[in-house]
Design a protein around this motif. Sequence first.
Motif, PDB file in Angstrom:
ATOM      1  N   LEU A  19       0.837  -1.205   0.000  1.00 35.55           N
ATOM      2  CA  LEU A  19       0.000   0.000   0.000  1.00 35.55           C
ATOM      3  C   LEU A  19       0.872   1.255   0.000  1.00 35.55           C
ATOM      4  N   LEU A  20       1.924   1.240   0.811  1.00 34.50           N
ATOM      5  CA  LEU A  20       2.807   2.398   0.904  1.00 34.50           C
ATOM      6  C   LEU A  20       3.448   2.732  -0.436  1.00 34.50           C
ATOM      7  N   ARG A  21       3.766   1.687  -1.193  1.00 35.41           N
ATOM      8  CA  ARG A  21       4.466   1.900  -2.467  1.00 35.41           C
ATOM      9  C   ARG A  21       3.508   2.032  -3.636  1.00 35.41           C
ATOM     10  N   GLU A  22       2.459   1.231  -3.669  1.00 37.95           N
ATOM     11  CA  GLU A  22       1.650   1.090  -4.880  1.00 37.95           C
ATOM     12  C   GLU A  22       0.378   1.928  -4.881  1.00 37.95           C
ATOM     13  N   ASP A  23      -0.106   2.354  -3.731  1.00 38.48           N
ATOM     14  CA  ASP A  23      -1.290   3.221  -3.708  1.00 38.48           C
ATOM     15  C   ASP A  23      -0.886   4.593  -4.250  1.00 38.48           C
ATOM     16  N   PRO A  24      -1.534   5.086  -5.315  1.00 40.41           N
ATOM     17  CA  PRO A  24      -1.125   6.357  -5.924  1.00 40.41           C
ATOM     18  C   PRO A  24      -1.239   7.557  -4.978  1.00 40.41           C
ATOM     19  N   ASP A  29       8.702   6.759  -1.862  1.00 41.62           N
ATOM     20  CA  ASP A  29      10.075   6.433  -2.241  1.00 41.62           C
ATOM     21  C   ASP A  29      10.913   6.141  -1.004  1.00 41.62           C
ATOM     22  N   ALA A  30      10.498   6.715   0.123  1.00 45.15           N
ATOM     23  CA  ALA A  30      11.212   6.493   1.373  1.00 45.15           C
ATOM     24  C   ALA A  30      10.204   6.540   2.521  1.00 45.15           C
ATOM     25  N   VAL A  31      10.437   5.715   3.532  1.00 45.15           N
ATOM     26  CA  VAL A  31       9.574   5.659   4.709  1.00 45.15           C
ATOM     27  C   VAL A  31      10.466   5.824   5.939  1.00 45.15           C
ATOM     28  N   ILE A  32      10.130   6.802   6.778  1.00 46.08           N
ATOM     29  CA  ILE A  32      10.903   7.076   7.985  1.00 46.08           C
ATOM     30  C   ILE A  32      10.012   6.807   9.184  1.00 46.08           C
ATOM     31  N   VAL A  33      10.469   5.963  10.091  1.00 48.65           N
ATOM     32  CA  VAL A  33       9.664   5.550  11.238  1.00 48.65           C
ATOM     33  C   VAL A  33      10.525   5.546  12.494  1.00 48.65           C
ATOM     34  N   GLY A  34       9.868   5.497  13.664  1.00 47.84           N
ATOM     35  CA  GLY A  34      10.584   5.264  14.907  1.00 47.84           C
ATOM     36  C   GLY A  34      11.003   3.811  14.988  1.00 47.84           C
ATOM     37  N   ALA A  49      11.290  -6.086   9.043  1.00 47.74           N
ATOM     38  CA  ALA A  49      10.398  -6.592   7.996  1.00 47.74           C
ATOM     39  C   ALA A  49      10.069  -5.496   6.990  1.00 47.74           C
ATOM     40  N   LEU A  50       9.846  -4.267   7.479  1.00 52.05           N
ATOM     41  CA  LEU A  50       9.531  -3.160   6.573  1.00 52.05           C
ATOM     42  C   LEU A  50      10.700  -2.889   5.634  1.00 52.05           C
ATOM     43  N   ALA A  51      11.928  -2.975   6.151  1.00 50.88           N
ATOM     44  CA  ALA A  51      13.107  -2.761   5.311  1.00 50.88           C
ATOM     45  C   ALA A  51      13.210  -3.839   4.237  1.00 50.88           C
ATOM     46  N   GLU A  52      12.888  -5.081   4.603  1.00 52.98           N
ATOM     47  CA  GLU A  52      12.918  -6.165   3.620  1.00 52.98           C
ATOM     48  C   GLU A  52      11.879  -5.932   2.521  1.00 52.98           C
ATOM     49  N   PHE A  53      10.664  -5.553   2.914  1.00 50.31           N
ATOM     50  CA  PHE A  53       9.636  -5.266   1.913  1.00 50.31           C
ATOM     51  C   PHE A  53      10.046  -4.084   1.047  1.00 50.31           C
ATOM     52  N   GLY A  54      10.635  -3.068   1.682  1.00 48.28           N
ATOM     53  CA  GLY A  54      11.054  -1.893   0.926  1.00 48.28           C
ATOM     54  C   GLY A  54      12.088  -2.228  -0.126  1.00 48.28           C
ATOM     55  N   ALA A  55      13.037  -3.103   0.217  1.00 51.73           N
ATOM     56  CA  ALA A  55      14.069  -3.497  -0.733  1.00 51.73           C
ATOM     57  C   ALA A  55      13.460  -4.198  -1.943  1.00 51.73           C
ATOM     58  N   GLU A  60      12.992   3.079   0.251  1.00 51.56           N
ATOM     59  CA  GLU A  60      13.979   3.020   1.327  1.00 51.56           C
ATOM     60  C   GLU A  60      13.271   3.099   2.675  1.00 51.56           C
ATOM     61  N   VAL A  61      13.888   2.530   3.688  1.00 49.67           N
ATOM     62  CA  VAL A  61      13.351   2.582   5.049  1.00 49.67           C
ATOM     63  C   VAL A  61      14.440   3.076   5.991  1.00 49.67           C
ATOM     64  N   GLU A  62      14.096   4.070   6.797  1.00 50.20           N
ATOM     65  CA  GLU A  62      15.020   4.557   7.819  1.00 50.20           C
ATOM     66  C   GLU A  62      14.296   4.529   9.161  1.00 50.20           C
ATOM     67  N   ALA A  63      14.844   3.787  10.112  1.00 48.71           N
ATOM     68  CA  ALA A  63      14.276   3.702  11.457  1.00 48.71           C
ATOM     69  C   ALA A  63      15.117   4.559  12.400  1.00 48.71           C
ATOM     70  N   LEU A  64      14.480   5.527  13.009  1.00 49.08           N
ATOM     71  CA  LEU A  64      15.188   6.475  13.871  1.00 49.08           C
ATOM     72  C   LEU A  64      14.977   6.128  15.341  1.00 49.08           C
ATOM     73  N   PRO A  65      15.995   6.347  16.174  1.00 50.80           N
ATOM     74  CA  PRO A  65      15.827   6.103  17.612  1.00 50.80           C
ATOM     75  C   PRO A  65      14.803   7.059  18.205  1.00 50.80           C
ATOM     76  N   LEU A  66      14.095   6.594  19.232  1.00 49.55           N
ATOM     77  CA  LEU A  66      13.108   7.437  19.893  1.00 49.55           C
ATOM     78  C   LEU A  66      13.808   8.572  20.629  1.00 49.55           C
ATOM     79  N   VAL A  67      13.106   9.699  20.748  1.00 45.70           N
ATOM     80  CA  VAL A  67      13.687  10.888  21.368  1.00 45.70           C
ATOM     81  C   VAL A  67      13.249  10.965  22.829  1.00 45.70           C
ATOM     82  N   ALA A  68      14.214  11.017  23.710  1.00 41.82           N
ATOM     83  CA  ALA A  68      13.928  11.188  25.134  1.00 41.82           C
ATOM     84  C   ALA A  68      14.128  12.650  25.506  1.00 41.82           C
ATOM     85  N   VAL A  69      13.194  13.188  26.276  1.00 38.79           N
ATOM     86  CA  VAL A  69      13.289  14.570  26.732  1.00 38.79           C
ATOM     87  C   VAL A  69      13.802  14.558  28.159  1.00 38.79           C
TER      88      VAL A  69
END
Length: 221
Positions: A19-24, A29-34, A49-55, A60-69
């Motif tokens: 859906l992320l890639r094929e739904d118009p 082109d890239a997905v950024i998540v926590g 798993a998301l990175a594998e599907f993205g490949a 592209e998939v980039e997973a970012l570390p959670l932000v602590a305040v």
Amino acid sequence: VLAFTPELAAKTPEEFARLLREDPRIAADAVIVGDNFRFGTRASGDTAALAEFGARLGFEVEALPLVAVEGRDVASSSRIRQSLAEGDMPGAEALLGRPHRLEGTVVRGDQRGRELGYPTANVEVAQGIAIPPDGVYAGWLIVDGTRLAAAISIGTNPQFSGAERRVEAYAIDREDLDLYGAAVAVDLVIRLRGQEVFDSVDALVEQMGLDVAAARSALGH
């Protein structure tokens, strides 16, 4: 924005990734998540798993570390909503990186504030926006990009047997404003007190004066 329907919730991780890639409407082109992101039915997919599907699917998939305040929890929408529900505006601001903002159009109210010497902008806030508990707040009324110090009332106005929950902002020292129909924003900085019913209208007006003074002090205005 895709509505979170039962059909969407029932998609497998691969169906969701497609859906992320094929739904118009998305065509990512890239997905950024926590890095704790889960997706697919029963949250069965993770970032690996998301990175594998993205490949395979071409994004592209980039997973970012959670932000602590500092001194607070990891920033998350759930924790922010909890802070708002508790009326902890500084806590919400620390997690958001800015004051919590309510946006809407100024509509006609009972004009009772004007009669009492404190004309307010009655802001019709869009549905679905998190509104903190009833009470009086110090904050800012933003009009055409200009930030005005304000005392803000959220509640049903029980002094006059009100039933409709409203957000009303008094721009301190600005009784010349005519904002009907204007799109404005309200930034909530701190909750000054809860909603109360007073013994008389005179007692209410006296308290409103104290509220304005407290708001002025809280905002350094």
